[in-house]
Design an enzyme around this catalytic site. Structure first.
Site, mmCIF file in Angstrom:
data_model
loop_
_atom_site.group_PDB
_atom_site.id
_atom_site.type_symbol
_atom_site.label_atom_id
_atom_site.label_comp_id
_atom_site.label_asym_id
_atom_site.label_seq_id
_atom_site.Cartn_x
_atom_site.Cartn_y
_atom_site.Cartn_z
ATOM 1 N N GLU A 52 39.108 -0.655 -21.243
ATOM 2 C CA GLU A 52 39.054 0.790 -20.956
ATOM 3 C C GLU A 52 37.776 1.440 -21.443
ATOM 4 O O GLU A 52 37.334 2.459 -20.898
ATOM 5 C CB GLU A 52 40.272 1.502 -21.554
ATOM 6 C CG GLU A 52 41.598 1.172 -20.880
ATOM 7 C CD GLU A 52 42.279 -0.067 -21.460
ATOM 8 O OE1 GLU A 52 41.632 -0.792 -22.258
ATOM 9 O OE2 GLU A 52 43.455 -0.300 -21.139
ATOM 10 N N PHE A 114 57.128 3.180 -28.326
ATOM 11 C CA PHE A 114 56.240 2.077 -27.958
ATOM 12 C C PHE A 114 55.002 2.628 -27.245
ATOM 13 O O PHE A 114 55.125 3.405 -26.299
ATOM 14 C CB PHE A 114 56.984 1.090 -27.053
ATOM 15 C CG PHE A 114 56.101 -0.013 -26.561
ATOM 16 C CD1 PHE A 114 55.574 -0.950 -27.449
ATOM 17 C CD2 PHE A 114 55.759 -0.114 -25.222
ATOM 18 C CE1 PHE A 114 54.741 -1.966 -27.006
ATOM 19 C CE2 PHE A 114 54.919 -1.126 -24.766
ATOM 20 C CZ PHE A 114 54.411 -2.057 -25.660
ATOM 21 N N GLN A 115 53.853 2.232 -27.718
ATOM 22 C CA GLN A 115 52.556 2.659 -27.167
ATOM 23 C C GLN A 115 52.368 4.173 -27.190
ATOM 24 O O GLN A 115 51.674 4.733 -26.340
ATOM 25 C CB GLN A 115 52.345 2.103 -25.753
ATOM 26 C CG GLN A 115 52.174 0.593 -25.773
ATOM 27 C CD GLN A 115 51.661 0.005 -24.491
ATOM 28 O OE1 GLN A 115 51.896 0.543 -23.416
ATOM 29 N NE2 GLN A 115 50.979 -1.121 -24.585
ATOM 30 N N LYS A 164 54.792 10.266 -18.910
ATOM 31 C CA LYS A 164 55.270 9.481 -17.765
ATOM 32 C C LYS A 164 56.315 10.253 -16.956
ATOM 33 O O LYS A 164 56.307 10.226 -15.724
ATOM 34 C CB LYS A 164 55.860 8.169 -18.290
ATOM 35 C CG LYS A 164 56.238 7.197 -17.202
ATOM 36 C CD LYS A 164 56.633 5.859 -17.791
ATOM 37 C CE LYS A 164 56.855 4.831 -16.677
ATOM 38 N NZ LYS A 164 57.162 3.503 -17.215
ATOM 39 N N MET A 481 17.153 -4.070 -34.012
ATOM 40 C CA MET A 481 16.798 -2.802 -34.645
ATOM 41 C C MET A 481 17.263 -2.768 -36.098
ATOM 42 O O MET A 481 16.551 -2.261 -36.980
ATOM 43 C CB MET A 481 17.396 -1.629 -33.857
ATOM 44 C CG MET A 481 16.957 -0.271 -34.352
ATOM 45 S SD MET A 481 15.164 -0.111 -34.351
ATOM 46 C CE MET A 481 14.885 0.649 -32.757
HETATM 47 C C1 LIG Z 1 28.736 0.069 -31.185
HETATM 48 C C2 LIG Z 1 27.582 0.003 -32.127
HETATM 49 N N1 LIG Z 1 27.677 -0.746 -33.248
HETATM 50 C C3 LIG Z 1 26.630 -0.823 -34.094
HETATM 51 C C4 LIG Z 1 25.482 -0.123 -33.853
HETATM 52 C C5 LIG Z 1 24.307 -0.190 -34.826
HETATM 53 N N2 LIG Z 1 23.147 -0.795 -34.172
HETATM 54 C C6 LIG Z 1 22.142 -0.060 -33.650
HETATM 55 S S1 LIG Z 1 20.947 -0.984 -32.922
HETATM 56 C C7 LIG Z 1 21.740 -2.404 -33.331
HETATM 57 C C8 LIG Z 1 21.177 -3.738 -32.946
HETATM 58 C C9 LIG Z 1 21.240 -3.984 -31.489
HETATM 59 O O1 LIG Z 1 20.966 -5.346 -31.251
HETATM 60 P P1 LIG Z 1 20.676 -5.862 -29.790
HETATM 61 O O2 LIG Z 1 21.698 -5.397 -28.871
HETATM 62 O O3 LIG Z 1 20.440 -7.330 -29.832
HETATM 63 O O4 LIG Z 1 19.338 -5.086 -29.426
HETATM 64 P P2 LIG Z 1 17.867 -5.249 -30.090
HETATM 65 O O5 LIG Z 1 17.738 -4.217 -31.165
HETATM 66 O O6 LIG Z 1 17.762 -6.642 -30.634
HETATM 67 O O7 LIG Z 1 16.925 -4.989 -28.963
HETATM 68 C C10 LIG Z 1 22.923 -2.130 -34.030
HETATM 69 C C11 LIG Z 1 23.832 -3.169 -34.565
HETATM 70 C C12 LIG Z 1 25.457 0.665 -32.693
HETATM 71 N N3 LIG Z 1 24.409 1.428 -32.384
HETATM 72 N N4 LIG Z 1 26.500 0.693 -31.837
#
Ligand SMILES: Cc1ncc(C[n+]2csc(CCOP(=O)(O)OP(=O)(O)O)c2C)c(N)n1
Ligand SMILES: [Mg+2]
Length: 574
Positions: A52, A114-115, A164, A481
């Site tokens: 979802e 439920f749910q 529902k 990042m």
């Molecule tokens: C749902 C979610 N969880 C954690 C983060 C924290 N976060 C920001 S950038 C990043 C790394 C992203 O890694 P990747 O998708 O491999 O992209 P890259 O930076 O390597 O290009 C994380 C963990 C986030 N922004 N969103």
């Protein structure tokens, strides 16, 4: 003329009334009456997602590209809670999404049925408006109102929770004709996030004052955000810039609101903004902010943000004025309308001396990447191969910054990303929604290896529903990042950031779609061309340098005057 219909049938009729022809969803117990009615309404195409969260992102992507509400549907409990991240993402970026959730029957509410989950409570802070439908007699108008609220003023997500038994109740249905239902002007409509009534129209005095500040400024800048795209104000923005010679900065969410090839375009500001852009902000004596909220990723430490500048803030939402930065003149209203009024009031000038000064700040880009398969080479090839005729959706991380900065966007609203919430996993499902808004143009979802693995299950949706999204993965083997922050600020302690990936070419094969791995720059353009020739979805993995960094970078908490411009000596923060 009225007809006796079930609540579920009424829901379908109202969707058709609202012009909805595609919805993204996933069935379950509490929403079964709606799904039972749906096949009798072939005008509504249902896309069965695999999670979802993807339905919410797809609806959001559709809304951003089509400029009208996107719709997602889920059952009660886990179905509804799976929408949460997508709704928060849409809320942060002012995207009009209508979410419809099934709820347990009214007699069971409050009994831990439920749910059963209190989705109204859960989504209260991440929707513009949400409502539990108490009786079938209210259902049609409540849904119409949901579309109106999502779309009007500052757009945002609205959730309608339908028990529902209300879906099974019968009621007289009266189609919305002229003046029927909750059309424009219904009471209680909220314009802004804070739910305040719309502010009084900005008077001529404020416009005249803004024009005076623009005439007197020696170092003015325009900063354009997502409001420019939301209000289709790109022509007015360009006219204002050209009439006054004021350089234009586009925020992450404002990218593609002003042509990047234009001589007055400066670039992106903020944490990963170009040095000359941030330097111009710090020197400016006037900033005309159009449809942006002066987010902390844009301003850096606000205490030192644009210390010499007065700010004219154009925004539809009065609760944004003065929220993050002090404002000298507020023009509260639709960006396009406000820019038109400003255009009528400003005198032509050219700002030539200031533009020469800024030109002196520009440095030639230093290539920080090892090996020839740099992010820049990939994005240049993508632009060449597509001729710019595509929409690019980025995920979140280093690649998001490269996609924002290294691709020359020329057409409005061709760059889509989760800016405010920064939601990893956004790109792939959002791209599916964008396809339905722009079926005749390729949609490229560009993800990191981390974010791609958050919603890759949606490849199955693309295959089943024949959605030809093109996926690019920038695989650096890291949550890049976060790894970059660890390198700069945590003494290179790469805690939980190396990330394993499956063999993406085999993954593509398992789903029955085309897939390629690119390891050298020479393969890039031919592979992108092959992916574009594929009639269906296609996946291209790029093995990029593992420890490439995004430069420049303003360290968290620092001001825009303190960029890191190259590989730093390891710096450990307490
Ligand atoms: C749902 C979610 N969880 C954690 C983060 C924290 N976060 C920001 S950038 C990043 C790394 C992203 O890694 P990747 O998708 O491999 O992209 P890259 O930076 O390597 O290009 C994380 C963990 C986030 N922004 N969103
Ligand atoms: Mg990565």
């Amino acid at each position: 003329m009225t007809e006796l219909l079930s609540g579920a049938q009424i829901m379908c009729r109202v969707l058709l009334e609202e012009g909805v022809d595609v919805i993204f969803g996933y069935p379950g117990g509490a929403i079964m009456p709606f799904y039972h009615a749906l096949p009798d309404h072939p005008g509504i195409r249902h896309i069965l997602v695999r999670h979802e969260q993807a339905a919410a992102h797809a609806a959001d992507g559709y809304a951003r590209a089509a400029h009208r509400p996107g719709v997602c549907v889920a059952t009660s409990g886990p179905g509804a809670t799976n929408l949460v991240t997508g709704l928060a993402t849409a809320h942060m970026d002012s995207s009009p999404v209508v979410a419809i959730t099934g709820q347990v029957p009214r007699g069971m509410i409050g009994r831990d049925a439920f749910q059963e989950t209190d989705v109204i409570g859960i989504t209260q802070p991440i929707t513009k408006h949400n409502v539990l439908v108490g009786d079938v007699s209210e259902l049609a108008d409540t849904l119409r109102e949901a579309f109106a609220v999502a779309r009007e003023g500052r757009p945002g997500p609205v959730l309608v929770d339908v028990p529902k038994d209300v879906q099974n109740q019968k009621a007289e249905y009266r189609p919305a004709g002229a003046g029927v239902g909750a059309g424009a002007g219904a009471p209680g409509r909220t314009a802004g996030r804070a739910g305040r009534p719309p502010a009084p129209a900005t008077g001529p005095a404020a416009v005249a004052e803004a024009a005076r500040l623009i005439a007197e400024a020696e170092r003015p800048l325009i900063m354009a955000g997502r409001g420019v795209l939301l209000s289709h104000a790109w022509d007015e923005l360009r006219c204002l810039a050209e009439r006054t010679g004021i350089p234009v900065i586009t925020t992450l969410l404002g990218i593609s609101g002003f042509p990047e090839s234009h001589p007055l375009h400066l670039g992106m500001p903020g944490m990963h903004g170009e040095v000359h852009v941030n330097r111009a902000i710090q020197q400016a004596d006037l900033i005309v902010g159009v449809g942006l909220r002066f987010d902390d990723r844009v301003t850096g430490n606000t205490a030192g943000f644009a210390p010499r500048a007065r700010i004219i803030h154009i925004d539809l939402d009065p609760s944004e004025i003065g929220k993050n930065v002090p404002v000298a003149v507020a023009l509260v209203g639709d960006a396009r309308e406000m820019l038109r009024r400003l255009l009528a009031a400003v005198a032509p000038r050219d700002c030539a001396a200031w533009r020469r000064e800024i030109a002196g700040f520009v440095k030639t880009r230093v290539e920080h990447y090892r090996g020839d398969l740099s992010p820049e080479s990939i994005l240049c090839a993508l632009h060449e191969v597509t001729g710019g005729r595509c929409t690019i959706v980025s995920d979140v991380g280093q690649h998001q910054m490269w996609v924002a900065k290294l691709y020359p966007y020329r057409r409005p609203n061709t760059h889509i990303t989760s800016g405010g919430l920064g939601t990893m996993g956004f790109a792939v499902p959002a791209a599916m929604g964008i396809h339905f808004a722009r079926p005749d143009e390729p949609v490229w979802a560009i993800s990191g290896d981390g974010g791609f693995q958050m919603n890759l299950q949606e490849i199955a949706t693309m295959v089943q529903e024949k959605i030809p999204v093109k996926m690019a993965i920038f695989n650096n083997g890291y949550l890049g990042m976060v790894r970059q922050w660890q390198q700069f600020f945590h003494g290179r302690r790469y805690s939980a950031t190396p990330i394993w990936s499956p063999d993406y070419v085999k993954l593509a094969e398992a789903y029955g779609i085309a897939g390629w791995r690119v390891e050298e720059a020479a393969q890039t353009a031919p592979t992108l061309e092959a992916a574009l020739r594929e009639p269906g979805p296609a996946l291209v993995e790029f093995l990029i340098e593992q420890e490439a960094n995004v430069f420049p970078m303003i360290p968290p908490g620092a001001t825009l005057s303190e960029p890191i411009e190259g590989e730093p000596a390891p710096l450990v923060r307490a």
